[in-house]
Design an enzyme around this catalytic site. Sequence first.
Site, short mmCIF file in Angstrom:
data_model
loop_
_atom_site.label_atom_id
_atom_site.label_comp_id
_atom_site.label_asym_id
_atom_site.label_seq_id
_atom_site.Cartn_x
_atom_site.Cartn_y
_atom_site.Cartn_z
N GLY A 1 0.80 -0.89 0.05
CA GLY A 1 -0.12 0.20 -0.02
C GLY A 1 0.85 1.15 0.17
N CYS A 2 0.26 2.04 0.97
CA CYS A 2 0.93 3.81 0.53
C CYS A 2 2.89 3.58 1.67
CB CYS A 2 0.46 4.11 1.55
SG CYS A 2 -1.01 4.97 0.19
N SER A 3 2.67 2.66 2.17
CA SER A 3 3.68 2.27 2.91
C SER A 3 4.86 1.41 2.06
CB SER A 3 3.77 1.95 3.94
OG SER A 3 2.84 2.49 5.01
#
Length: 393
Positions: free
Chosen positions: A171-173
């Site tokens: 994801g956004c990580s």
Amino acid sequence: MLRRTSEREVSDFAMHHSNAMTRVCVGGLGVEIPEASISNEELVESFNSWIDAENPAREARGLPPLAKSDAAFIEHASGIRRRHIYEREGILDPKRMAPVIPARGDDDLSVMAEFGAAAAQKALDHAGVAARDVDLVICASAHHQRPYPAIAIEIQKALGTGGAGFDMGLGCSSALAGLHVATNLVKAGAHRRVLVVTPELITAHLNFRDRQTHFIFGDASVAVLIEALGANEERPGRFEIVDTRSWTQFSNNIRTNFGFMSRLAQDDPSYLAMEGNLIKQNGNKVFKDVTVAGHKFIVDFLAEHGHTPETMRRFWLHQANARMNAMILKLAFGGEVGHDRAPMVLDRLGNTAAAGAIIALKENHEDMKPGEHGLLCAFGAGYSIGGALMRMM
């Protein structure tokens, strides 16, 4: 001028990593932002035009009307004023509401690899390193164009790097997870230079007819070159990575169901309906959960190294929501924190998923003094959080 790995460097590296963990630095940063952009007002006009056409049909079917969007509310709720996008054509057409990106042949460079390679080359140029001296490429992104061949291997071919390549996603990580893996591979001596590339073509995966998410995302591509340092080496103007950390906890509050299994649940498996398979999120729940988890992650990670938020010169946080970042930092500091301490690029770029924190770092680090520390941190679907504690050399 490009730096070629010398025999002395290779010898020193081999001798050092055979006896102890290698020190690691950020050798280069690269950012590629598309020229095209869309304002809140343009996006809302398109969305509301679609609503005007859709609601009569819903009423005829006995369904409740859909609510319209509002430009002022978008800015208040998220801090976003506009977003840059890879392709503008088609997004604002109420009959389409998706970018027009023609298919490419199998033997042509893919859109995602091309986008990633552009940022990667800038990172190499910033580092003064030749592509041939990179021995691993990691494509760490929230959204991948295809499962295989790995986008990283295609970027490897486009750049002319050696060694290997693989894809990963969190994801956004994703970019921070990629840095976590790259840093520890270099520390352990498995690789000398690792290029972490994060091309985010999010608008291609976004449902512009979903009021919860239609305004959030923009497109951007970033790259970070992770390099080994000599035992006593200092590189003025570069960051030594002191430590990295990754944390996950399962949640459905940010989710996409797009994948090969989706078509098998439909009457005609040769056709894949997009409804329900693109990005969706429970925004209020995400805000509350991630604010608490993000604050705890930051405080605990810094404490492991004898630091507090006050000892950090700068925070480069995930660029998802200005109010959420402000709340996390307020909990950490006990008061408001301004742009100098925690720079934002969200207002003009939107949420560029895993690329956002790296963009904030690239644009806001050259004024830091030797010995000052900063924290790079991102949070997103999973839930997932990644962090990198860094010292300016």
